[in-house]
Design a protein around this motif. Structure first.
Motif, mmCIF file in Angstrom:
data_model
loop_
_atom_site.group_PDB
_atom_site.id
_atom_site.type_symbol
_atom_site.label_atom_id
_atom_site.label_comp_id
_atom_site.label_asym_id
_atom_site.label_seq_id
_atom_site.Cartn_x
_atom_site.Cartn_y
_atom_site.Cartn_z
ATOM 1 N N CYS A 47 0.843 -1.190 0.000
ATOM 2 C CA CYS A 47 0.000 0.000 0.000
ATOM 3 C C CYS A 47 0.884 1.248 0.000
ATOM 4 O O CYS A 47 1.802 1.379 0.822
ATOM 5 C CB CYS A 47 -0.922 -0.005 1.213
ATOM 6 S SG CYS A 47 -2.021 1.438 1.305
ATOM 7 N N THR A 48 0.604 2.194 -0.897
ATOM 8 C CA THR A 48 1.399 3.428 -0.968
ATOM 9 C C THR A 48 1.020 4.432 0.109
ATOM 10 O O THR A 48 1.773 5.395 0.331
ATOM 11 C CB THR A 48 1.216 4.075 -2.350
ATOM 12 O OG1 THR A 48 -0.178 4.301 -2.592
ATOM 13 C CG2 THR A 48 1.775 3.171 -3.441
ATOM 14 N N ASN A 49 -0.107 4.236 0.808
ATOM 15 C CA ASN A 49 -0.560 5.182 1.834
ATOM 16 C C ASN A 49 0.040 4.863 3.203
ATOM 17 O O ASN A 49 0.582 5.748 3.879
ATOM 18 C CB ASN A 49 -2.090 5.180 1.903
ATOM 19 C CG ASN A 49 -2.634 6.261 2.822
ATOM 20 O OD1 ASN A 49 -1.948 7.247 3.118
ATOM 21 N ND2 ASN A 49 -3.873 6.096 3.268
ATOM 22 N N ARG A 82 -10.086 -2.420 -0.653
ATOM 23 C CA ARG A 82 -9.664 -1.533 0.420
ATOM 24 C C ARG A 82 -8.469 -2.134 1.146
ATOM 25 O O ARG A 82 -8.385 -3.363 1.335
ATOM 26 C CB ARG A 82 -10.799 -1.308 1.414
ATOM 27 C CG ARG A 82 -12.003 -0.591 0.862
ATOM 28 C CD ARG A 82 -11.758 0.898 0.757
ATOM 29 N NE ARG A 82 -12.917 1.611 0.217
ATOM 30 C CZ ARG A 82 -12.962 2.929 0.075
ATOM 31 N NH1 ARG A 82 -11.931 3.666 0.414
ATOM 32 N NH2 ARG A 82 -14.034 3.498 -0.427
ATOM 33 N N CYS A 83 -7.523 -1.268 1.534
ATOM 34 C CA CYS A 83 -6.368 -1.731 2.301
ATOM 35 C C CYS A 83 -6.844 -2.247 3.651
ATOM 36 O O CYS A 83 -7.741 -1.655 4.282
ATOM 37 C CB CYS A 83 -5.366 -0.583 2.474
ATOM 38 S SG CYS A 83 -3.932 -1.012 3.489
ATOM 39 N N GLY A 88 -7.474 2.401 2.560
ATOM 40 C CA GLY A 88 -7.300 3.168 1.334
ATOM 41 C C GLY A 88 -7.742 2.362 0.124
ATOM 42 O O GLY A 88 -7.631 1.129 0.074
ATOM 43 N N GLU A 89 -8.265 3.076 -0.867
ATOM 44 C CA GLU A 89 -8.782 2.395 -2.053
ATOM 45 C C GLU A 89 -7.629 1.981 -2.969
ATOM 46 O O GLU A 89 -6.729 2.769 -3.261
ATOM 47 C CB GLU A 89 -9.744 3.306 -2.799
ATOM 48 C CG GLU A 89 -10.498 2.586 -3.909
ATOM 49 C CD GLU A 89 -11.487 3.505 -4.604
ATOM 50 O OE1 GLU A 89 -12.640 3.095 -4.773
ATOM 51 O OE2 GLU A 89 -11.093 4.623 -4.980
ATOM 52 N N ILE A 90 -7.669 0.732 -3.413
ATOM 53 C CA ILE A 90 -6.674 0.167 -4.330
ATOM 54 C C ILE A 90 -7.416 -0.349 -5.547
ATOM 55 O O ILE A 90 -8.408 -1.081 -5.419
ATOM 56 C CB ILE A 90 -5.874 -0.968 -3.662
ATOM 57 C CG1 ILE A 90 -5.137 -0.450 -2.422
ATOM 58 C CG2 ILE A 90 -4.874 -1.592 -4.640
ATOM 59 C CD1 ILE A 90 -4.479 -1.543 -1.604
ATOM 60 N N THR A 91 -6.936 0.003 -6.705
ATOM 61 C CA THR A 91 -7.567 -0.435 -7.960
ATOM 62 C C THR A 91 -6.535 -1.149 -8.830
ATOM 63 O O THR A 91 -5.373 -0.747 -8.894
ATOM 64 C CB THR A 91 -8.147 0.761 -8.737
ATOM 65 O OG1 THR A 91 -7.093 1.652 -9.084
ATOM 66 C CG2 THR A 91 -9.193 1.496 -7.901
ATOM 67 N N LYS A 105 -3.659 2.211 -9.102
ATOM 68 C CA LYS A 105 -3.392 3.230 -8.078
ATOM 69 C C LYS A 105 -3.669 2.636 -6.689
ATOM 70 O O LYS A 105 -4.355 1.621 -6.547
ATOM 71 C CB LYS A 105 -4.252 4.474 -8.292
ATOM 72 C CG LYS A 105 -5.745 4.250 -8.076
ATOM 73 C CD LYS A 105 -6.519 5.555 -8.211
ATOM 74 C CE LYS A 105 -8.010 5.330 -7.906
ATOM 75 N NZ LYS A 105 -8.781 6.587 -7.958
ATOM 76 N N GLY A 106 -3.100 3.316 -5.676
ATOM 77 C CA GLY A 106 -3.321 2.927 -4.284
ATOM 78 C C GLY A 106 -2.325 1.906 -3.774
ATOM 79 O O GLY A 106 -2.223 1.715 -2.561
#
Length: 285
Positions: A47-49, A82-83, A88-91, A105-106
């Motif tokens: 996850c990038t967040n 979702r993470c 966080g949203e991941i697509t 993204k995400g």
């Protein structure tokens, strides 16, 4: 309680349907079709967040969206998850060209050695893909041709083996028939036939020896080799040499008769030193 089970509702005379703020389903704006599905993460990601690692195969309740674009008439789908830590949203979406998934993204996809860009497997163009498929097809066709040739050679070997077996069987049958004919004859007739065969073999061997000898004493022009005998000169008759006493036989040697003085002691005279050339030294006494 009984009112909730009725099939009809009461609408007063002053009821106005337009006053309801809810839009009917058939009047709503139709966007991309989105449905809820249960899936597993197709690849490991981070996850990038929040930096949470999501391993491959983790289960999620995702939303599936069908995109308008297609690849060779194959539909492409986008998934929303979702993470598990920060929500966080991941697509990510499907990639039918490379038979894989693409993270949008995400999150960031983890490194996988077999997907290295140096190999060129995931970055090849359509022409390279067609060339690779053509090479594989040609290799498969050549393999099939080799298999056919090997099958044909095996059939040829089998036919040769069958012919050799048939020849051996014919020889065995012929020998058995000859033995059966010899058994039907008398013993004397069998012995006569054996003697005739032996005589024929001996005559054949003699003829071969004579032919070999004739060829050995013939020149290349076909002339017969003759032996030239040279006359040797007559040697003079050798004179009779005196026969020594040693060469005579022991029986022919005559011994002198013994005498009375033959065994007497004979005193020999001493030779002086002057005769031999020896000088006698003078005595010192």
């Amino acid at each position: 309680m009984s009112e909730r089970k009725v099939l009809t509702k009461y609408y007063p005379p002053d009821f106005d349907p337009s006053a309801i703020g809810r839009t009917p389903k058939h009047l709503r704006k139709q966007g991309p079709k989105v449905i809820t599905v249960r899936l597993m993460a197709p690849f490991p990601m981070k996850c990038t967040n929040c930096g949470e690692y999501i391993y491959r195969g983790r289960k999620f309740n995702a939303r599936k969206q069908t995109l308008e674009e297609k690849y060779l008439n194959i539909p492409i789908y986008r998934f929303f998850i979702r993470c598990t830590r920060c929500s966080g949203e991941i697509t990510f979406r499907t990639d039918p060209k490379n038979m894989d998934y693409e993270c949008e993204k995400g999150a960031k996809r983890n490194f996988e050695p077999w997907r290295d860009s140096k190999s060129g497997k995931y970055n090849e163009t359509e022409e390279e893909t067609l060339d690779r498929l053509e090479r594989e097809e040609n290799a498969e066709h050549e393999q099939q041709e080799r298999d056919k040739m090997a099958e044909l050679e095996e059939k040829m070997h089998d036919s040769k083996r069958e012919m050799a077996i048939a020849d051996a069987l014919d020889e065995i049958r012929t020998r058995n028939a000859r033995i059966a004919r010899n058994e039907g004859k008398d013993d004397e007739a069998a012995l006569d036939s054996i003697h005739e065969q032996v005589d024929e073999s001996l005559l054949q061997a003699e003829r071969e020896d004579e032919e070999a000898a004739r060829k050995a004493f013939m020149t290349a022009n076909g002339e017969r080799i003759k032996r030239i005998v040279e006359e040797e000169e007559e040697d003079p008759v050798p004179t009779a040499a005196p026969v020594s006493a040693q060469s005579k036989p022991a029986a022919s040697i005559s011994m002198p008769p013994p005498s009375s003085t033959s065994f007497s002691r004979v005193k020999k005279t001493k030779k002086s030193g002057n005769l031999l050339g020896i000088k006698k030294k003078p005595s010192l006494v």
